[in-house]
Design a protein around this motif. Structure first.
Motif, PDB file in Angstrom:
ATOM      1  N   ALA A  71       0.740  -1.379  -0.635  1.00 43.24           N
ATOM      2  CA  ALA A  71      -0.390  -0.287   0.031  1.00 43.24           C
ATOM      3  C   ALA A  71       0.605   1.237  -0.092  1.00 43.24           C
ATOM      4  CB  ALA A  71      -0.984   0.063   1.016  1.00 43.24           C
ATOM      5  N   VAL A  77      -5.430   2.817  -3.380  1.00 47.54           N
ATOM      6  CA  VAL A  77      -5.834   0.761  -3.492  1.00 47.54           C
ATOM      7  C   VAL A  77      -7.478   0.899  -3.069  1.00 47.54           C
ATOM      8  CG1 VAL A  77      -5.777  -0.420  -1.245  1.00 47.54           C
ATOM      9  CG2 VAL A  77      -4.087   1.617  -1.663  1.00 47.54           C
ATOM     10  N   LEU A 100      -4.988   3.607   5.684  1.00 47.99           N
ATOM     11  CA  LEU A 100      -5.321   4.189   4.515  1.00 47.99           C
ATOM     12  C   LEU A 100      -5.803   5.071   4.603  1.00 47.99           C
ATOM     13  CD1 LEU A 100      -6.469   0.884   2.416  1.00 47.99           C
ATOM     14  CD2 LEU A 100      -4.021   1.929   2.610  1.00 47.99           C
ATOM     15  N   MET A 105      -8.121   5.468  -0.807  1.00 48.92           N
ATOM     16  CA  MET A 105      -8.326   4.416  -0.674  1.00 48.92           C
ATOM     17  C   MET A 105     -10.311   4.656  -1.105  1.00 48.92           C
ATOM     18  SD  MET A 105     -11.100   2.880   1.332  1.00 48.92           S
ATOM     19  CE  MET A 105     -10.735   4.001   2.464  1.00 48.92           C
TER      20      MET A 105
END
Length: 364
Positions: A71, A77, A100, A105
């Motif tokens: 990540a 992501v 995240l 994300m």
């Protein structure tokens, strides 16, 4: 070039999805849930709004470390867990455990593991649906509270090792209520009377059931009442006063749900629940079956496009076959023996005579 990380649940999906995406995509698997309530305690703060206390599941530390490393290297992501409340909760746990950034994300879902479905989901990312996450947490918390509070009672009263949950407890209550209704039932005697009537011109007899008088329906309470009614109608004439006809339509069976799939597998194949769901998951991951949660519009468009392509290829193949068959026909015609031609001529003549005889018999 930008680099993207796609996280799925099952490792079996990783290779398949990697084929659909480019080299700038990395596909990794979380292997199910990564956080859960602790087994050693209740894990719920009852006094502070039932706040759950999550810990990392044993054995998932290395997986989280590897995902965290990937990540950090990725520009974005994509959380591609299953499109249900469990999958939504796994995505939320991953986002929390990997820390995240919300801007980095995104959540994607697809209902079938095909190239078109995966690429379409990447074009329509969204935020995590907290309504589904809260629904999963409520179910999990209720499971834990009922199980951890009632199971010790079962160990003391019934047998050690038994577990209770929200479903088992309610099911037990339903069974207990039904048992009380059965015990409270007072049996009453009643009799039924059927008359089998033979009708002229009909092969099957007609069975008529006793209803009562023209004014009201009667219930036969004893054998004495039955014998009295039999004496009255023994030599009576019966008439059909009304005939009702109706049409019945038989619909195609519905697709399997989880419960009906398990029931049919247990009935037909003697499979247990776990075995049935394990095989279904393997078939789904291998793209041998699909779930009902399919976008019908996209599937219809894809099917329509495939039909057009297949019609095009079918038209070309028919033309090619037509040319080949004509060539073969000319070739076989040249090499056909005279005896075969004579036999075929005799057969045609016989069939013509036979058809004439049949038509004359029909006229007579």
């Amino acid at each position: 070039m930008a680099h993207y990380l796609v996280i799925v649940e099952s490792p079996a999906k990783v290779k398949t999805i990697k084929k659909f995406l480019g080299s700038n995509y990395t596909v990794a698997a979380s292997q199910g849930h990564v956080r859960d309530l602790p087994k050693s305690s209740l894990g719920i703060d009852v006094e502070h709004d039932y706040e759950p206390k999550y810990i990392t599941i044993r054995g998932k530390g290395d997986i989280l470390a590897a995902l965290r490393k990937e990540a950090k290297k990725s520009d974005k992501v994509f959380l591609a867990t299953d499109p249900d409340r469990e999958g939504e909760a796994i995505s939320w746990h991953l986002a929390t455990a990997l820390k995240l950034d919300e801007k980095k994300m995104r959540r994607i879902t697809f209902n079938e593991i095909t190239k078109n479905a995966v690429k379409a989901s990447l074009k329509a990312p969204r935020d995590i649906d907290m309504n589904l996450v809260d629904a999963q947490q409520a179910r999990r918390v209720l499971d834990r509270m009922v199980g951890y509070r009632i199971s010790p009672l079962l160990w003391a009263k019934v047998k050690r090792g038994l577990s209770a949950g929200r479903v088992q407890s309610v099911a037990l209550r339903l069974v207990a209520d039904r048992e009380e209704e059965i015990n409270a039932f007072i049996p009453e005697e009643y009799w039924t009377l059927d008359v089998i009537l033979k009708i002229k011109g009909e092969k099957r007899p007609l069975t008529a059931k006793f209803y009562g008088t023209d004014q009201k329906k009667m219930t036969i309470r004893s054998e004495q009442e039955l014998n009295e009614i039999v004496k009255k109608i023994e030599n009576a004439e019966f008439k059909v006063s009304d005939i009702k006809t109706s049409e019945r339509f038989r619909k195609a069976p519905l697709p399997f749900t989880t419960s009906t799939l398990q029931q049919e597998a247990a009935k037909a194949l003697n499979f247990g629940t776990q075995k049935t769901m394990r095989i279904a998951q393997q078939l789904y991951e291998g793209v041998d079956i699909i779930f009902v949660r399919i976008l019908l519009e996209s599937q219809t468009k894809r099917t329509h496009r495939q039909e057009n392509i297949s019609l095009l290829f079918t038209e070309k193949s028919i033309l090619r076959r037509g040319r080949r068959s004509r060539r073969k026909e000319r070739k076989y015609r040249m090499h056909m023996r005279r005896s075969v031609r004579r036999i075929s001529a005799e057969l045609r003549l016989r069939s013509k005579n036979l058809s004439q005889e049949i038509s004359s018999v029909c006229i007579n």
